[in-house]
Write a protein that holds these residues in place. Structure first.
Motif, PDB file in Angstrom:
ATOM      1  N   LYS A  75       3.257  -0.764  -3.451  1.00  0.00           N
ATOM      2  CA  LYS A  75       3.620  -2.083  -2.998  1.00  0.00           C
ATOM      3  C   LYS A  75       4.201  -1.908  -1.557  1.00  0.00           C
ATOM      4  O   LYS A  75       3.954  -1.347  -0.760  1.00  0.00           O
ATOM      5  CB  LYS A  75       4.240  -3.182  -3.990  1.00  0.00           C
ATOM      6  CG  LYS A  75       3.463  -3.184  -5.130  1.00  0.00           C
ATOM      7  CD  LYS A  75       2.925  -4.675  -5.499  1.00  0.00           C
ATOM      8  CE  LYS A  75       2.273  -4.621  -6.770  1.00  0.00           C
ATOM      9  NZ  LYS A  75       0.863  -4.998  -6.829  1.00  0.00           N
ATOM     10  N   GLN A  76       5.362  -2.836  -1.701  1.00  0.00           N
ATOM     11  CA  GLN A  76       6.156  -2.731  -0.086  1.00  0.00           C
ATOM     12  C   GLN A  76       6.753  -1.433   0.021  1.00  0.00           C
ATOM     13  O   GLN A  76       6.769  -1.189   1.225  1.00  0.00           O
ATOM     14  CB  GLN A  76       7.429  -3.739  -0.288  1.00  0.00           C
ATOM     15  CG  GLN A  76       8.808  -3.442  -0.785  1.00  0.00           C
ATOM     16  CD  GLN A  76       8.710  -3.901  -2.172  1.00  0.00           C
ATOM     17  OE1 GLN A  76       7.691  -3.899  -3.039  1.00  0.00           O
ATOM     18  NE2 GLN A  76       9.881  -3.555  -2.861  1.00  0.00           N
ATOM     19  N   ARG A  77       6.797  -0.663  -0.979  1.00  0.00           N
ATOM     20  CA  ARG A  77       7.357   0.870  -0.638  1.00  0.00           C
ATOM     21  C   ARG A  77       6.349   1.501   0.330  1.00  0.00           C
ATOM     22  O   ARG A  77       6.638   2.568   1.001  1.00  0.00           O
ATOM     23  CB  ARG A  77       7.689   1.554  -1.855  1.00  0.00           C
ATOM     24  CG  ARG A  77       8.705   0.880  -2.539  1.00  0.00           C
ATOM     25  CD  ARG A  77      10.008   0.900  -1.747  1.00  0.00           C
ATOM     26  NE  ARG A  77      11.121   0.236  -2.392  1.00  0.00           N
ATOM     27  CZ  ARG A  77      12.137  -0.420  -1.992  1.00  0.00           C
ATOM     28  NH1 ARG A  77      12.200  -0.245  -0.461  1.00  0.00           N
ATOM     29  NH2 ARG A  77      13.196  -0.982  -2.456  1.00  0.00           N
ATOM     30  N   ASN A  78       5.202   1.318  -0.060  1.00  0.00           N
ATOM     31  CA  ASN A  78       3.906   1.777   0.726  1.00  0.00           C
ATOM     32  C   ASN A  78       4.179   1.774   2.362  1.00  0.00           C
ATOM     33  O   ASN A  78       3.857   2.499   3.323  1.00  0.00           O
ATOM     34  CB  ASN A  78       2.470   1.326   0.473  1.00  0.00           C
ATOM     35  CG  ASN A  78       2.012   2.078  -0.735  1.00  0.00           C
ATOM     36  OD1 ASN A  78       2.451   3.116  -1.266  1.00  0.00           O
ATOM     37  ND2 ASN A  78       1.116   1.533  -1.515  1.00  0.00           N
ATOM     38  N   ILE A  79       4.458   0.347   2.572  1.00  0.00           N
ATOM     39  CA  ILE A  79       4.584  -0.300   3.657  1.00  0.00           C
ATOM     40  C   ILE A  79       5.837   0.351   4.378  1.00  0.00           C
ATOM     41  O   ILE A  79       5.764   0.730   5.755  1.00  0.00           O
ATOM     42  CB  ILE A  79       4.641  -1.584   4.166  1.00  0.00           C
ATOM     43  CG1 ILE A  79       3.471  -2.388   2.961  1.00  0.00           C
ATOM     44  CG2 ILE A  79       4.426  -2.055   5.607  1.00  0.00           C
ATOM     45  CD1 ILE A  79       2.066  -1.710   3.523  1.00  0.00           C
ATOM     46  N   ASP A  80       6.802   0.469   3.718  1.00  0.00           N
ATOM     47  CA  ASP A  80       8.288   1.126   4.052  1.00  0.00           C
ATOM     48  C   ASP A  80       7.861   2.265   4.564  1.00  0.00           C
ATOM     49  O   ASP A  80       8.332   2.928   5.532  1.00  0.00           O
ATOM     50  CB  ASP A  80       9.209   1.035   2.801  1.00  0.00           C
ATOM     51  CG  ASP A  80       9.938   0.109   2.381  1.00  0.00           C
ATOM     52  OD1 ASP A  80       9.746  -1.183   3.267  1.00  0.00           O
ATOM     53  OD2 ASP A  80      10.799  -0.171   1.695  1.00  0.00           O
ATOM     54  N   ILE A  81       7.173   3.338   3.836  1.00  0.00           N
ATOM     55  CA  ILE A  81       6.982   4.523   4.237  1.00  0.00           C
ATOM     56  C   ILE A  81       5.878   4.678   5.491  1.00  0.00           C
ATOM     57  O   ILE A  81       6.065   5.701   6.094  1.00  0.00           O
ATOM     58  CB  ILE A  81       6.413   5.444   2.997  1.00  0.00           C
ATOM     59  CG1 ILE A  81       6.858   6.837   3.248  1.00  0.00           C
ATOM     60  CG2 ILE A  81       5.097   5.491   2.549  1.00  0.00           C
ATOM     61  CD1 ILE A  81       7.067   8.180   2.195  1.00  0.00           C
ATOM     62  N   ALA A  82       5.166   3.704   5.344  1.00  0.00           N
ATOM     63  CA  ALA A  82       4.416   3.893   6.750  1.00  0.00           C
ATOM     64  C   ALA A  82       4.913   3.536   7.928  1.00  0.00           C
ATOM     65  O   ALA A  82       4.721   4.244   8.977  1.00  0.00           O
ATOM     66  CB  ALA A  82       3.071   2.732   6.486  1.00  0.00           C
ATOM     67  N   ILE A  83       5.941   2.644   7.820  1.00  0.00           N
ATOM     68  CA  ILE A  83       6.890   2.270   9.096  1.00  0.00           C
ATOM     69  C   ILE A  83       7.679   3.498   9.262  1.00  0.00           C
ATOM     70  O   ILE A  83       7.804   4.005  10.500  1.00  0.00           O
ATOM     71  CB  ILE A  83       7.396   0.916   8.582  1.00  0.00           C
ATOM     72  CG1 ILE A  83       6.836  -0.184   8.679  1.00  0.00           C
ATOM     73  CG2 ILE A  83       8.425   0.945   9.867  1.00  0.00           C
ATOM     74  CD1 ILE A  83       7.294  -1.389   8.032  1.00  0.00           C
ATOM     75  N   ASN A  84       8.205   3.964   8.289  1.00  0.00           N
ATOM     76  CA  ASN A  84       9.215   5.288   8.452  1.00  0.00           C
ATOM     77  C   ASN A  84       8.216   6.438   9.205  1.00  0.00           C
ATOM     78  O   ASN A  84       8.730   7.138   9.998  1.00  0.00           O
ATOM     79  CB  ASN A  84       9.730   5.820   7.139  1.00  0.00           C
ATOM     80  CG  ASN A  84      10.798   4.983   6.755  1.00  0.00           C
ATOM     81  OD1 ASN A  84      11.440   4.205   7.402  1.00  0.00           O
ATOM     82  ND2 ASN A  84      10.649   4.742   5.370  1.00  0.00           N
ATOM     83  N   MET A  85       7.060   6.464   8.608  1.00  0.00           N
ATOM     84  CA  MET A  85       5.951   7.744   9.186  1.00  0.00           C
ATOM     85  C   MET A  85       5.728   7.323  10.871  1.00  0.00           C
ATOM     86  O   MET A  85       6.034   8.035  11.590  1.00  0.00           O
ATOM     87  CB  MET A  85       4.756   7.647   8.577  1.00  0.00           C
ATOM     88  CG  MET A  85       3.613   8.419   9.065  1.00  0.00           C
ATOM     89  SD  MET A  85       2.103   8.212   8.693  1.00  0.00           S
ATOM     90  CE  MET A  85       1.265   6.686   9.530  1.00  0.00           C
ATOM     91  N   VAL A  86       5.838   5.950  10.979  1.00  0.00           N
ATOM     92  CA  VAL A  86       5.453   5.508  12.409  1.00  0.00           C
ATOM     93  C   VAL A  86       6.687   5.928  13.225  1.00  0.00           C
ATOM     94  O   VAL A  86       6.837   6.203  14.425  1.00  0.00           O
ATOM     95  CB  VAL A  86       5.251   4.210  12.797  1.00  0.00           C
ATOM     96  CG1 VAL A  86       5.326   3.804  13.929  1.00  0.00           C
ATOM     97  CG2 VAL A  86       3.803   3.813  12.282  1.00  0.00           C
TER      98      VAL A  86
END
Ligand code: SF4
Length: 449
Positions: A273-284
């Protein structure tokens, strides 16, 4: 696909109309009008055109109240508004849900009504991009406008999103195919990557398809981050993808000039869930140590982003805003519609421009069937079947003007093209009327004490 004859039988054209379907908010449409009906739509995709043209099918035309026999009966506007205002004024824990397919002007009235009665105001983010909004609060928002994507991006990543089906003009208008200021050759100047377990229609249009395993998103992005930080991958295969492919992809991402990650509910709603988006933002953020990268959620309804932006601006919170204590509060798992319904806290539910009957889990719908429901909408739907008061609104962007926010947060005024049916009213007017009638009831209650 059968060839369709062009429409030539129309009175006039209304130019620069905005599509009231998805978060692309395409504002280059032309409506062909005959006898105050839209008989054709130019430039829209099939989703957008069908919504505008087939609007009269199942249209709610008159106010209705559910009688003692359980059937909806036609009433005049005064009777319907008074009944709805009585229900709202007498509620202990009212929830006003929806808003994503109406105007910001209507939301403004909704906030005033919500403050008056201590309601919870929530929108469809609670069942779609809510985890993305949580992640943005956790990790930041490296955002862009769609104009920047068009003019600058040379690498486009779609992850957990099948834009070709859900937002059919997204690739054509903003990301992949258009010629941009720095991308004069359009598609030939861009690399398109789809990261998705499914070989979707968007994957078919892409240069690279990364078909990681279902629920493998978090692990895969972790691997990308590790490689970006100069680590060596210890496993040969990560989420079903050979490590050599991960190294190759990371090199391509580092060597681009301007990259964009567009993510959809496929990323938001897998296990992390939101951890997927957390890590996508961190990747960016990691990628920005090498070159320019940005990220954007693919918002669904044409004004779902508008509600989140407007509420954040006005109240400090994007959705699930609770006025019960006299000031705005927001707590995931406490003040969201599904939680309030499944805990059976909500005692009056007003749904505006949304269809919980079609989208909510059965436990939430079961409680909805047991409490008074007020519906403000233009179409008959599953919510109408459980509504006690039905107030027929108007089609924003077709019958009435109003402001919406595109998925990138750019505000767009949606113009009116035709007159609304005489028996219907503007959403903004309906909510304002409710606010004024509720205020009168409350004043009378205070005066009588
Ligand atoms: S892409 Fe979305 S906004 Fe654009 S025409 Fe299609 S449905 Fe409407």
């Amino acid at each position: 696909m059968a060839y369709e004859e062009p429409i030539t039988d129309y009175d006039h054209i209304v130019e620069n109309c905005t599509c009231a379907f998805c978060g692309c908010n395409c504002d280059d449409l032309e409506f062909l009008v005959k006898d105050n009906h839209i008989v054709g739509v130019r430039h829209a995709c099939r989703l957008g055109a069908s919504k505008v043209m087939e609007d009269m099918d199942q249209r709610l035309m008159v106010p209705m109240i559910r009688g003692e026999d359980g059937e909806l009966e036609e009433v005049d506007w005064d009777t319907a508004l008074n009944k709805a205002a009585e229900l709202i004024a007498g509620a202990v824990r009212p929830v006003f849900y929806g808003w994503s397919e109406t105007s910001i002007e209507t939301m403004k009235e909704g906030i005033a009504l919500g403050e008056e009665v201590g309601a919870v105001l929530d929108n469809q983010a609670t069942i779609c991009h809510g985890p993305s909004l949580q992640a943005v609060q956790n990790a930041g928002y490296p955002v862009l406008t769609l104009g920047e994507a068009k003019n600058r991006a040379d690498m486009i990543v779609y992850t957990g999103s099948n834009a070709m089906n859900s937002h059919p003009r997204h690739m054509a208008r903003y990301s992949t195919f258009p010629r941009g200021y720095f991308r004069q050759r359009g598609r030939f100047d861009r690399t398109v990557v789809t990261m998705d377990p499914k070989y979707s229609d968007t994957a078919k249009m892409s240069d690279i398809w990364v078909g990681f395993e279902q629920n493998g998103d978090y692990e895969f992005y972790n691997a990308i981050r590790a490689v970006l930080k100069g680590k060596e991958l210890k496993q040969d295969v990560i989420s079903g993808i050979p490590k050599e492919d991960v190294y190759e992809l990371v090199e391509a991402m580092k060597n681009t000039q301007f990259g964009v990650v567009f993510f959809g509910l496929g990323l938001t709603h897998t296990l992390s869930k939101q951890r997927n988006i957390d890590i996508a933002i961190n990747m960016v953020q990691d990628l920005n140590k090498f070159t320019k990268w940005v990220l954007m959620p693919m918002r669904g309804h044409f004004n779902v982003n508008g509600f989140n932006i407007f509420m954040s601006y006005e109240m400090g919170f994007p959705f699930g805003v609770d006025f019960a204590r006299g000031y705005p509060r927001y707590m995931m798992g406490e003040t969201n519609t599904i939680d309030l319904l499944t805990r059976k806290e909500c005692d009056v539910f007003m749904v505006i421009a949304a269809d919980p009957g079609a989208h909510f889990p059965s436990g939430a719908n079961k409680h909805l069937a047991e409490i008074p429901v007020i519906q403000i909408d233009i179409h008959w739907g599953p919510s109408t079947e459980i509504a006690d008061v039905v107030l027929p609104g108007s089609f924003v962007g077709v019958e009435v003007g109003g402001t919406s926010y595109r998925m990138d947060g750019v505000p767009i005024f949606m113009k009116k093209a035709i007159d609304k049916p005489e028996t219907c009213r503007d959403d903004e007017w309906i909510v304002r009327e409710l606010k004024e009638r509720v205020a009168k009831i409350k004043q009378a209650q205070v005066a009588s004490k």
